[in-house]
Design an enzyme around this catalytic site. Structure first.
Site, PDB file in Angstrom:
ATOM      1  N   SER A 281      -0.989  10.337  -6.272  1.00 56.08           N
ATOM      2  CA  SER A 281      -1.593  11.096  -7.372  1.00 56.08           C
ATOM      3  C   SER A 281      -0.545  11.819  -8.202  1.00 56.08           C
ATOM      4  O   SER A 281      -0.774  12.109  -9.383  1.00 56.08           O
ATOM      5  CB  SER A 281      -2.620  12.097  -6.843  1.00 56.08           C
ATOM      6  OG  SER A 281      -2.014  13.053  -5.994  1.00 56.08           O
TER       7      SER A 281
ATOM      8  N   GLY B  61       4.025  12.843  -8.635  1.00 55.64           N
ATOM      9  CA  GLY B  61       5.415  12.772  -8.231  1.00 55.64           C
ATOM     10  C   GLY B  61       5.969  11.441  -7.804  1.00 55.64           C
ATOM     11  O   GLY B  61       5.786  10.409  -8.465  1.00 55.64           O
ATOM     12  N   ILE B  62       6.661  11.450  -6.670  1.00 50.03           N
ATOM     13  CA  ILE B  62       7.380  10.274  -6.184  1.00 50.03           C
ATOM     14  C   ILE B  62       6.428   9.116  -5.926  1.00 50.03           C
ATOM     15  O   ILE B  62       6.720   7.964  -6.259  1.00 50.03           O
ATOM     16  CB  ILE B  62       8.162  10.625  -4.896  1.00 50.03           C
ATOM     17  CG1 ILE B  62       9.252  11.658  -5.196  1.00 50.03           C
ATOM     18  CG2 ILE B  62       8.782   9.370  -4.290  1.00 50.03           C
ATOM     19  CD1 ILE B  62       9.902  12.238  -3.943  1.00 50.03           C
TER      20      ILE B  62
ATOM     21  N   TYR C  86       7.930  22.453   8.325  1.00 46.17           N
ATOM     22  CA  TYR C  86       8.136  21.261   7.497  1.00 46.17           C
ATOM     23  C   TYR C  86       9.293  20.418   8.032  1.00 46.17           C
ATOM     24  O   TYR C  86       9.164  19.202   8.199  1.00 46.17           O
ATOM     25  CB  TYR C  86       8.408  21.687   6.055  1.00 46.17           C
ATOM     26  CG  TYR C  86       8.665  20.535   5.111  1.00 46.17           C
ATOM     27  CD1 TYR C  86       7.626  19.740   4.648  1.00 46.17           C
ATOM     28  CD2 TYR C  86       9.958  20.239   4.677  1.00 46.17           C
ATOM     29  CE1 TYR C  86       7.852  18.684   3.772  1.00 46.17           C
ATOM     30  CE2 TYR C  86      10.198  19.187   3.814  1.00 46.17           C
ATOM     31  CZ  TYR C  86       9.144  18.419   3.365  1.00 46.17           C
ATOM     32  OH  TYR C  86       9.380  17.362   2.508  1.00 46.17           O
TER      33      TYR C  86
ATOM     34  N   LEU D  41       0.863  -1.177   0.000  1.00 48.51           N
ATOM     35  CA  LEU D  41       0.000   0.000   0.000  1.00 48.51           C
ATOM     36  C   LEU D  41       0.901   1.229   0.000  1.00 48.51           C
ATOM     37  O   LEU D  41       1.846   1.318   0.794  1.00 48.51           O
ATOM     38  CB  LEU D  41      -0.903  -0.014   1.233  1.00 48.51           C
ATOM     39  CG  LEU D  41      -1.924   1.123   1.371  1.00 48.51           C
ATOM     40  CD1 LEU D  41      -3.139   0.635   2.161  1.00 48.51           C
ATOM     41  CD2 LEU D  41      -1.339   2.360   2.050  1.00 48.51           C
TER      42      LEU D  41
END
Length: 277
Positions: free
Chosen positions: A10, A12-13, A145, A5
């Site tokens: 959706s 990029g990586i 971040y 999983l």
């Protein structure tokens, strides 16, 4: 067939990792918050099993994991990839902004990991998390971040020896600059131009940082999502996965400024020995 999983597929990586995991022989369950954005993945991976999973919604996480077990009867690996960038400094934003970044990038990983651990223990599986070089070396105007990515790295480093005693391998993967929708999504997250306009004394330094970042994310000096995904699936396919992976030579050199234990094995040997009977 082993089942993996992957969150945040959706773009990029995550999307590239889903394709490579399928090529490696895994049954891929590709998840994303908004399945209306699944078109590019369906084109890249025809017949893909795509499901909704919002990492900050406990009910969504539980429903997705339960449906995977109901359909496949097993879960052999999980790749925590979903996350969101954020640009700012504390004097120019609210503490609630910081909480929101932590919710997505840290607590989202914790929520998914908690839901899947019983199934990974049953399969003697693998828990893989995409962090960032910003989880090792904190960077200007990335306070929230980097704090979240530091938290993920610390949480996984602490979990790894415990999970290892129960047969689950834990790994983190640290990308550097990657040419994906990530940067544009950061700009969508905040009105960067408005932030600069209202930055006051911070304006010169934020302009310097943004100029440096634009250069770092230039296509000639950073990785593609596909190149990065090759490193992401290494702990999925390596016979004996290590704890820490960097996705490029540049990422390895950058984190080496701070890390003496580049692959995480020294810490794992040390702390793992504390759990020996």
């Amino acid at each position: 067939m082993k089942v993996v999983l992957i969150t945040g597929t959706s773009t990029g990586i995550g999307r590239a990792a889903a394709v490579l995991a399928a090529k490696a022989g895994y049954q891929v369950v590709a998840t994303m918050r908004d399945t209306d954005k699944a078109g590019p993945l369906r084109e890249a991976l025809p017949g893909a099993d795509i499901r909704r999973l919002d990492v900050v919604d406990p009910a969504s996480v539980a429903a997705c994991v339960e449906s995977v077990i109901a359909d496949y009867g097993r879960l052999d690996a999980v790749i925590n990839n979903a996350g969101a960038g954020h640009l700012g400094t504390i004097e120019l934003e609210d503490v609630d902004d910081v909480r929101r970044v932590m919710e997505v990038n840290f607590f989202g990983v914790v929520q998914v990991s908690k839901a899947v651990m019983p199934h990974l223990r049953a399969s003697q599986g693998r828990l893989i998390t995409v962090t960032s070089v910003g989880g090792v070396v904190a960077q200007p105007f990335n306070e929230a971040y980097c704090a979240a990515k530091f938290a993920v790295e610390g949480w996984m480093e602490s979990l790894a020896p415990v999970a290892g005693k129960l047969g689950v391998t834990v790994s983190v993967v640290e990308p550097g600059a990657v040419v994906t929708e990530f940067v544009s999504n950061v700009r969508a997250d905040r009105d960067v131009e408005a932030m600069i306009a209202g930055a006051g004394d911070y304006q010169p330094v934020i302009n310097s940082y943004l100029a440096r970042t634009a250069e770092a994310y230039d296509a000639s000096t950073s990785q593609t999502a596909e190149e990065c995904a090759e490193a992401v699936i290494r702990p999925l396919t390596d016979a004996e996965p290590r704890f820490r992976y960097q996705t490029s030579d540049w990422a390895a050199e950058f984190t080496a400024v701070k890390l003496a234990d580049a692959d995480g094995s020294a810490v794992q040997r040390l702390t793992g020995s504390w759990l020996n009977a």
